[in-house]
Enzyme design. Structure first.
Site, PDB file in Angstrom:
ATOM      1  CE  LYS A  53      33.460 -45.293   2.681  1.00 32.15           C
ATOM      2  NZ  LYS A  53      33.301 -46.990   3.233  1.00 32.15           N
ATOM      3  NE  ARG A  54      44.114 -48.914   1.207  1.00 29.41           N
ATOM      4  CZ  ARG A  54      45.507 -48.292   0.300  1.00 29.41           C
ATOM      5  NH1 ARG A  54      46.658 -47.551   0.945  1.00 29.41           N
ATOM      6  NH2 ARG A  54      45.059 -49.176  -1.301  1.00 29.41           N
TER       7      ARG A  54
END
Ligand code: GLU
Length: 511
Positions: A269-270
């Site tokens: 998700k980063r």
């Protein structure tokens, strides 16, 4: 190639949203089946009852359909009956099958009951660490005599079921990586069925583990090729040992490389959106995502072509060209593909998809919907070429929707333009023309005014255009006036809650 009929499966666990890695696995399986005239199965791996949720199953089915990946065999859904002769296709509905197979392995001496408690196993592990030995199970319960086993079972002592690993290397063939071999001792005797806490006797009381159920299912469902992420490579020798224990043929494997972010760390998700539903919500087209996913680890034979429809992929995809090196997820490339497919998509389809991003911003009068539709399509024709994905549209088209006059004044670049005396002169001239005019401001009228102002004041070029553009749109750059003005004036006339050219200039000059 093997002449046996190919059967492949996508076997997601409904414990979260489908991310790009899993979607690529589904796509490669689907393409391989479609390319070879094989069968593609969907199997829901929901034995982890704590983490599995029905909403994730619903979502993953929706994601697959959205991507255009259909399955020939799969579980029953609310309004769709089960398809295929190897069901049930949901693991939570197959527990009796696993239990039956566990009985068989125990009866044949291929597996054994392990009564070691968690504390005993922990102590064993700690000792191995202290002695710098590999932390593998000692096999202590392998040799328990029948009397002890019967006594323990009768006393309700909880037990796990472990597979006896034979003393030879575990080997499998991987279509992407060639022969892969693991030494027997790296596997030790894996647990097939976890110990049932609370000590309920009987084999089926404990929960069967992933490696076990996946193998039983793949074998019973006649899977010929297991295509999945390479995070499962270390599980594969255990699965091979299970096939061997049952005397089942071992399928071919194809382990797909990990997907990394630009920093070469595992995609997460980063790095941005990673789930299929994220991409869908952001206004990516499924054909763009499918095309991009296909390229994540596979390439065309000519080494060049990068745009493929699902249909074209079906004709060209092959596992032989899947690469073992990690794939880097390149958002720019995905955006490029999405722009490519947005250009090709029918305007009505794009309008339908884009509408949801505007619904909140527009007051739709409910009358003359055909005029609103046509206005909206023209708005999109102007702004879609400027976006990577559809949820960027409202920001791109902000000029049409009106803007915060104070913020426009406060903006540094605008302030520099507006501070010039010439800007005040130009806007004053424009305001007096607007006041003297009634009706819409067409591009022709507007052009005539600009020419008049230029002739009357001698102000030209940027000094003439930038203040006017800021007053109209809040920014000194943007689409051509010829295209923008009709959208603004028509939007205002349709009662969409869009300020007219007159309201804009008067409001701006009034501040
Ligand atoms: N349920 C497993 C997963 O989602 C399936 C792995 C496999 O394909 O064997 O990772």
């Amino acid at each position: 190639m093997n002449t046996q009929k190919i059967r492949v499966r996508f076997a997601p666990s409904p414990t979260g949203l489908v991310h790009v890695g899993n979607a690529r696995t589904a796509l490669y399986n689907w393409l391989f089946a479609r390319r070879t005239g094989g069968t593609f199965l969907l199997r829901i791996e929901d034995t982890d009852l704590e983490r599995s949720e029905a909403r994730y199953e619903t979502q993953l089915i929706e994601d697959l359909r959205w991507l255009g990946l259909d399955w020939d065999e799969g579980p029953a859904e609310a309004s769709v009956p089960e398809k295929g002769a190897c069901g049930p296709y949901r693991q939570s509905e197959r527990l009796a099958i696993y239990a039956e197979h566990t009985e068989r392995l125990l009866a044949e001496g291929k597996a054994y009951r392990c009564f070691c408690t968690a504390e005993e196993l922990e102590a064993e592990r700690a000792q191995a660490v202290a002695e710098h030995r590999p932390q593998i199970y000692s096999g202590r319960c392998r040799t328990l005599d029948t009397a002890t086993i019967e006594r323990n079972v009768a006393a309700g002592k909880p037990f796990a079921v472990r597979l006896k690993i034979e003393d030879h290397p575990l080997r499998f063939h991987d279509l992407v990586r060639g022969t892969v071999e693991f030494a027997a001792e790296t596997v030790s005797d894996p647990i097939l069925v976890r110990s049932a806490s609370g000590g309920a006797g009987g084999v089926s009381a404990g929960v069967p583990v992933y490696n076990y159920v996946v193998t039983v299912d793949d074998a019973l469902m006649g899977i010929t090729h297991v295509i999945r992420g390479d995070d499962h490579i270390s599980n594969t020798p255990k699965q091979v040992a299970i096939y061997q224990a049952f005397g089942w043929p071992v399928p071919e494997f194809a382990h797909l490389s990990t997907i990394l972010g630009a920093d070469r760390e595992r995609l997460s998700k980063r790095h941005g959106a990673t789930s299929i539903s994220n991409f869908r919500e952001m206004g990516y087209l499924p054909e763009a995502l499918v095309n991009y996913l296909a390229l994540l680890g596979w390439g065309a034979e000519d080494g060049k072509t990068e745009t493929f429809t699902l249909e074209e992929l079906t004709r060209t995809f092959s596992l032989e060209r899947v690469t073992p090196s990690p794939a880097i997820f390149d958002f720019d490339k995905l955006n490029w593909l999405n722009r490519h497919y947005l250009k090709l998509a029918a305007p009505e389809r794009v309008a339908d998809l884009a509408w949801e991003y505007f619904a909140e911003r527009l007051t739709v009068p409910g009358t003359d919907t055909a005029a609103v539709k046509s206005w909206f399509e023209r708005l999109l024709a102007l702004f879609v070429p400027a976006v990577d994905h559809l949820n960027q549209l409202p920001a791109k088209a902000a000029a049409v929707f009106g803007f915060d006059i104070n913020a426009a004044h406060a903006n540094e670049e605008n302030a520099a333009v507006l501070a010039a005396d010439s800007a005040r002169t130009v806007l004053g001239e424009m305001a007096s023309r607007i006041r003297a005019h009634s009706g819409r401001v067409t591009p022709e009228i507007f052009k005539a005014w600009m020419n008049e102002i230029k002739a009357a004041t001698g102000i030209k070029g940027k000094e003439l255009f930038h203040p006017v553009r800021i007053a109209l749109t809040g920014a000194h750059s943007g689409p051509e006036f010829d295209k923008l003005l009709p959208l603004i004036e028509e939007g205002a006339a349709l009662g969409l809650g869009i300020p007219s050219v007159r309201e804009r200039i008067e409001g701006f000059v009034g501040v």
